[in-house]
Structures are given as structure tokens and as C-alpha cells.
Design an enzyme around this catalytic site. Structure first.
Site, short mmCIF file in Angstrom:
data_model
loop_
_atom_site.label_atom_id
_atom_site.label_comp_id
_atom_site.label_asym_id
_atom_site.label_seq_id
_atom_site.Cartn_x
_atom_site.Cartn_y
_atom_site.Cartn_z
N ASN A 1 0.81 -1.22 0.00
CA ASN A 1 0.00 0.00 0.00
C ASN A 1 0.85 1.27 0.00
O ASN A 1 0.37 2.33 -0.40
CB ASN A 1 -1.01 -0.02 1.15
CG ASN A 1 -2.11 -1.04 0.87
OD1 ASN A 1 -2.30 -1.46 -0.28
ND2 ASN A 1 -2.82 -1.46 1.91
N CYS B 1 -10.94 -4.43 -3.43
CA CYS B 1 -11.62 -5.49 -2.68
C CYS B 1 -13.01 -5.04 -2.27
O CYS B 1 -13.21 -3.90 -1.84
CB CYS B 1 -10.81 -5.86 -1.44
SG CYS B 1 -9.42 -6.92 -1.83
N ARG C 1 -2.94 -10.57 -5.32
CA ARG C 1 -2.90 -9.11 -5.48
C ARG C 1 -1.95 -8.48 -4.49
O ARG C 1 -1.38 -7.42 -4.77
CB ARG C 1 -4.29 -8.52 -5.22
CG ARG C 1 -5.29 -8.86 -6.28
CD ARG C 1 -6.62 -8.32 -5.91
NE ARG C 1 -6.56 -6.87 -5.92
CZ ARG C 1 -7.61 -6.08 -6.08
NH1 ARG C 1 -8.79 -6.61 -6.24
NH2 ARG C 1 -7.48 -4.79 -6.09
N ASP D 1 -6.82 -4.56 8.07
CA ASP D 1 -6.26 -5.54 7.12
C ASP D 1 -5.73 -6.79 7.82
O ASP D 1 -5.28 -7.73 7.17
CB ASP D 1 -5.14 -4.90 6.29
CG ASP D 1 -5.68 -3.87 5.31
OD1 ASP D 1 -6.91 -3.83 5.11
OD2 ASP D 1 -4.88 -3.10 4.76
N ARG E 1 -16.88 2.03 0.46
CA ARG E 1 -15.65 2.68 0.03
C ARG E 1 -15.86 3.95 -0.82
O ARG E 1 -15.43 4.03 -1.97
CB ARG E 1 -14.74 1.68 -0.69
CG ARG E 1 -14.57 0.41 0.10
CD ARG E 1 -13.49 -0.48 -0.42
NE ARG E 1 -12.16 -0.02 -0.09
CZ ARG E 1 -11.06 -0.63 -0.45
NH1 ARG E 1 -11.11 -1.72 -1.15
NH2 ARG E 1 -9.88 -0.16 -0.11
C1 EPZ Z 1 -6.45 1.66 2.29
O1 EPZ Z 1 -7.71 1.73 1.65
C2 EPZ Z 1 -5.86 0.35 1.92
N1 EPZ Z 1 -5.74 0.28 0.45
C3 EPZ Z 1 -6.72 -0.79 2.45
O2 EPZ Z 1 -6.01 -1.98 2.21
C4 EPZ Z 1 -6.92 -0.63 3.95
O3 EPZ Z 1 -7.85 -1.59 4.39
C5 EPZ Z 1 -7.43 0.76 4.29
O4 EPZ Z 1 -6.57 1.76 3.70
C6 EPZ Z 1 -7.51 1.03 5.78
O5 EPZ Z 1 -6.24 0.91 6.36
C7 EPZ Z 1 -4.75 0.88 -0.17
O6 EPZ Z 1 -3.88 1.49 0.42
C8 EPZ Z 1 -4.69 0.74 -1.65
P1 EPZ Z 1 -9.49 4.45 3.79
P2 EPZ Z 1 -8.47 3.08 1.54
O7 EPZ Z 1 -9.73 5.57 2.85
O8 EPZ Z 1 -7.48 4.19 1.42
C9 EPZ Z 1 -14.05 5.70 4.66
C10 EPZ Z 1 -5.72 -4.20 1.59
O9 EPZ Z 1 -6.21 -5.28 1.98
N2 EPZ Z 1 -13.87 6.70 3.60
O10 EPZ Z 1 -8.48 4.61 4.86
O11 EPZ Z 1 -9.48 2.95 0.44
C11 EPZ Z 1 -14.00 4.29 4.12
O12 EPZ Z 1 -15.26 3.89 3.62
C12 EPZ Z 1 -6.60 -3.00 1.38
O13 EPZ Z 1 -4.51 -4.06 1.35
C13 EPZ Z 1 -14.87 7.62 3.35
O14 EPZ Z 1 -15.94 7.60 3.97
O15 EPZ Z 1 -9.20 3.15 2.95
C14 EPZ Z 1 -13.58 3.51 5.35
O16 EPZ Z 1 -14.67 3.28 6.16
C15 EPZ Z 1 -8.04 -3.31 1.54
N3 EPZ Z 1 -14.68 8.56 2.36
C16 EPZ Z 1 -12.62 4.47 6.04
O17 EPZ Z 1 -12.93 5.76 5.51
C17 EPZ Z 1 -13.54 8.64 1.65
O18 EPZ Z 1 -13.42 9.53 0.80
C18 EPZ Z 1 -11.15 4.21 5.84
O19 EPZ Z 1 -10.88 4.05 4.45
C19 EPZ Z 1 -12.52 7.72 1.92
C20 EPZ Z 1 -12.71 6.75 2.91
#
Ligand code: EPZ
Length: 430
Positions: free
Chosen positions: A23, A117, A397, A305, A122
Site C-alpha cells: 500500500n 476489494c 494481489r 487488514d 468505500r
Molecule cells: C487503504 O484503503 C488500503 N488500500 C486498504 O487496504 C486498507 O484496508 C485501508 O486503507 C484502511 O487501512 C490501499 O492502500 C490501496 P481508507 P483506503 O480511505 O485508502 C471511509 C488491503 O487489503 N472513507 O483509509 O481505500 C471508508 O469507507 C486493502 O490491502 C470515506 O468515507 O481506505 C472507510 O470506512 C483493503 N470517504 C474508512 O474511511 C472517503 O473519501 C477508511 O478508508 C474515503 C474513505
């Protein structure tokens, strides 16, 4: 279709080397397009998601040379356009980093909406809020995000949720904006810090990464750099939990133990011995695991994760454990598969109630997503008899050579592509 076949019941023993953080790599690769000079990246994991990101970059004219399995040379001085439509890219979540990178440098980006995923809704509203605050116009049409700005100007942005993706994306849009940007309620994950360090190595002026408040003073240009990506916290955690669940003794090498503290702490509560050294963590399990409660939280809390993996281990612990998922609303899909292996787990809302059993029994199951897939492999490693895990493309992945690394630790696991190969494995380990 390739699948894993596993003969369970062998404790994992030995040493395993952890690769670069997926990531962090995905964000760093995207940001490498922000310099017109050559960028060298080392310790890059060779996984499906990072390879898709490189393909997408190459589709807009970025020159990419693999200088080794884990190193790449990137030159983005001859980008031909700012539209990423590449069919594969929509499957990965991190495609959204190309919006921040292209918008930040070229003030225009058109990128297909991200996939990734299926672990919950998201949304990307916080990314869009940040881009807009910096002066961009953002619209979504025909499945594409279109972001444009005459110029980007620093601003004070308060994130409504702690988001890794939004924090990184806004950093990219702000790094070459005019003036100062402050991101409040920023994500503090190790890969956010690594990403900021990478941008700073290209001449950016970013302070506070790893705290709630990140301050960015815009610079005119980013120069070339040589950068080594940090070790993958989640790959390391997965092997630590696999060691615990199989009653093994594994030294997880090339890690930053500080990044693993929330995982180490839970394993200690579960009765394992965890020994840390400078760049390794050894996990030893000699007696049945004990119950504990886990709640996923942004860093430094327990990572979402790692939620499926720890649930699988708690499924074998004595007593009733509670695991609460507070980041993504749909991250217990694998529990149905685990139930087919005998698990006694009930999911109520965002909490799994786990009544530990003595052992899983092998079954034919499939990986619903990346981390759940890895967790189900761990279940298979502990199970009585044979387990087959389908849809391993999800696992591939984000885990490089997962089966080979497990075999090095003594696991009986192999990837098969036909019934004949499956039967051969079963005969060999019958
Ligand atoms: C990153 O996803 C990782 N992916 C995910 O890893 C990981 O689970 C996640 O961070 C949390 O640590 C990558 O780095 C590519 P977030 P991301 O934005 O950035 C909400 C894996 O298995 N949210 O931190 O998409 C969201 O719905 C993957 O390696 C909003 O509401 O996660 C969630 O509830 C899966 N609005 C929370 O925030 C937004 O605009 C955290 O999501 C953005 C997010």
C-alpha cells in the site's frame, strides 16, 4: 483456474523475509509520475496490484524499466496524456492515486473510478473534498473521475473520516500547489509516513506525517530520487498470526517491529511469546491460544487488514472472543467459508462472536478478498485434512510468493491448476 491445496496440521517453523509494503508502493509509484527526472524505487513488491499500477502508468507514456525483481526505474518526462482508461486499473483501489498525482503536477486528470476489494461501500468523497478545497473542479461522468484546475492553491482541510487514501491523495494534489496546505485528522499509517518521506526525497516540503496534522508547503518542482519502500506491515502480521495459529515458531525478518506492536500485543494476550529485535519479530506458540477481544482502528490501532487473520486464530482459542470491525462494514464475508471448516462464529452487525473450537477441518473454500483469502489459507494450514482455496487471484494481489514462503516454513501447500495436480498432491500427503 489456479487454486491452493493445503494439507493442514504442520506447525510453521523457521524464518521468513518480508517484502516491501504494497500500500506504500502503490502510492509511491503513482507519485513517481510527478517528477520529470528519473526515479529509482527499491524493495517494490512484485504483486498483481503493483504490476497493474505500472501498466497503467506505461499506458500514458511513463517509461518504466524493471531493473530487478524488486526495483524499478521510472521516467515520466514524456507523458502523452492524462487519461487512464486501462481496463485493469479499475480493478485496483489505488487507481485513485493517479488522480492526485496527475492533478497535482499537470492540473488535469481523468481516471476510471476505482474498484478494489469488495469490503464495503468505500466512498471517495473525502478525496474529492480535498481536491475541491485546493481549487479543482471534480466531476464523475461515464464511470470516469474528471479533475481539472487552472491552478491549485493551498488550503486548510479537515477530513471527516480518517482515510489513508484521501490523506495520500490530498498530499499529492497539495505538494506543488501555491502556498500552504494543512490536512487535519490525517491518517497516521506507516505507509502514509513512508509516502511523505518519498515525496520529501523528491524535494517536497511535508511536515507532520505520522501525526493527525500534516503541513505541506507547495514547491515548484519535484526532482528525481532513489528510494527504498518500507517493509509490509500486513504481510508481516499475516505470518505472525499464521505462526500463532499453527502452534509454530517463526521469525519474521526485515520488518519494523514498531509497526507491528498492535498485532504483537494481541498475540501476547492470546498466550504467545513475541520477541522483538532490531528488524525481526519471533512468534512462538506452545500452548492453546486464549480468547481476547479485538477492535479494528486507524493506526496505531489494530489494522482492519489483519482482522480476518486474527479472527481465524481466535476461532481456535479457548473461550469466547469478540472482534469488532470499525473501518469497513462488509469485512466478515469469509466467516461463511470458515463455518464450512467447523468454525463457531456468529456475526452481529460489526462484531463477530467467536466461540473457539479445537480444530478446523479441511474443506473446499474460496477467497472472497485479499486479506480474507490469506486468513482462510491460515485456517487451512491448521486444519485436519485437505483444504482447497479457490479465487487465489485475490491473494496474489497483495502477497508475493505466499505459498512458496509458507512452504519454506514447512507448510504443505501448493498451487495447482488441474484436477490431476490436485490428486497428485493429495496422494503425496495422504
Ligand atoms: C487503504 O484503503 C488500503 N488500500 C486498504 O487496504 C486498507 O484496508 C485501508 O486503507 C484502511 O487501512 C490501499 O492502500 C490501496 P481508507 P483506503 O480511505 O485508502 C471511509 C488491503 O487489503 N472513507 O483509509 O481505500 C471508508 O469507507 C486493502 O490491502 C470515506 O468515507 O481506505 C472507510 O470506512 C483493503 N470517504 C474508512 O474511511 C472517503 O473519501 C477508511 O478508508 C474515503 C474513505
Amino acid at each position: 483456474m489456479e487454486k491452493y491445496v493445503i494439507k493442514g496440521g504442520t506447525p510453521l517453523v523457521g524464518e521468513v523475509e518480508i517484502g516491501g509494503a504494497k500500500n506504500a508502493a502503490l502510492a509511491i509509484l503513482a507519485a513517481a509520475t510527478m517528477s520529470s527526472e528519473t526515479v529509482y524505487i527499491d524493495n517494490m513488491p512484485d504483486e498483481a496490484d503493483t504490476n497493474v499500477m505500472l501498466q497503467a502508468m506505461s499506458s500514458i507514456g511513463v517509461l518504466i524499466e524493471r531493473t530487478g525483481r524488486h526495483s524499478v526505474k521510472i521516467n515520466a518526462s514524456q507523458i502523452t496524456n492524462h487519461t487512464i482508461e486501462n481496463d485493469y486499473i479499475k480493478k485496483i483501489r489505488a487507481s485513485y492515486y493517479l488522480i492526485g498525482a496527475l492533478l497535482g503536477k499537470y492540473k488535469t486528470a481523468q481516471v476510471v473510478l476505482p474498484g478494489g476489494c469488495n469490503i464495503g461501500l468505500r466512498p471517495i468523497d473525502q478525496h474529492i473534498k480535498g481536491f475541491t478545497a485546493l481549487g479543482a473542479n471534480v466531476s464523475i461522468e461515464h464511470g470516469m473521475i474528471d479533475a481539472k484546475a487552472d491552478k491549485l492553491v493551498g488550503n486548510h482541510i479537515y477530513l471527516d473520516v480518517v482515510s489513508v487514501g484521501a490523506t495520500i491523495n490530498i498530499m499529492m494534489a497539495a505538494v506543488m500547489a501555491e502556498g500552504k496546505t494543512i490536512i487535519e485528522n490525517a491518517a497516521k499509517e506507516p505507509h502514509v509516513v513512508d509516502f511523505a518521506n518519498f515525496l520529501n526525497s523528491m524535494g517536497a516540503n511535508i511536515k507532520g506525517a505520522g501525526t493527525d496534522v500534516i503541513r505541506i508547503r507547495g514547491v515548484e518542482r519535484l526532482h528525481g530520487t532513489e528510494y527504498t519502500i518500507i517493509p509490509d506491515q500486513i504481510e508481516a502480521g499475516t505470518f505472525m498470526v499464521a505462526a500463532a495459529a499453527t502452534m509454530g515458531d517463526v521469525t519474521v525478518k526485515n520488518v519494523i517491529p514498531k509497526h507491528l506492536e498492535s498485532i504483537s500485543a494481541k498475540l501476547v494476550e492470546m498466550g504467545c511469546q513475541v520477541q522483538e529485535s532490531d528488524d525481526a519479530v519471533r512468534v512462538v506458540a506452545t500452548k492453546r491460544l486464549q480468547k481476547t477481544n479485538v477492535k479494528t482502528l486507524p493506526y496505531p490501532g489494530f489494522p482492519t487488514d489483519m482482522q480476518p487473520q486474527i479472527t481465524v486464530a481466535l476461532g481456535l482459542a479457548s473461550g469466547v472472543s469478540l472482534v469488532t470491525e470499525s473501518i469497513f462494514e462488509n469485512r466478515f464475508k469469509y466467516v461463511d467459508e470458515l463455518t464450512r471448516m467447523g468454525a463457531n462464529i456468529k456475526v452481529e452487525g460489526s462484531t463477530a462472536i467467536i466461540d473457539g473450537i479445537d480444530k478446523y477441518t479441511g474443506a473446499d473454500i474460496s477467497a472472497p478478498d485479499l486479506r480474507a483469502g490469506a486468513a482462510l489459507v491460515i485456517a487451512g494450514l491448521t486444519a485436519e485434512g485437505f483444504t482447497t482455496v479457490e479465487d487465489i487471484r485475490y491473494i496474489e494481489r497483495g502477497y508475493e510468493e505466499f505459498d512458496a514462503k509458507l512452504r519454506e516454513l514447512g507448510a504443505q501447500i501448493t498451487k495447482v491448476d488441474s484436477d490431476r495436480e490436485l490428486q497428485k498432491f493429495k496422494l503425496r500427503y495422504a
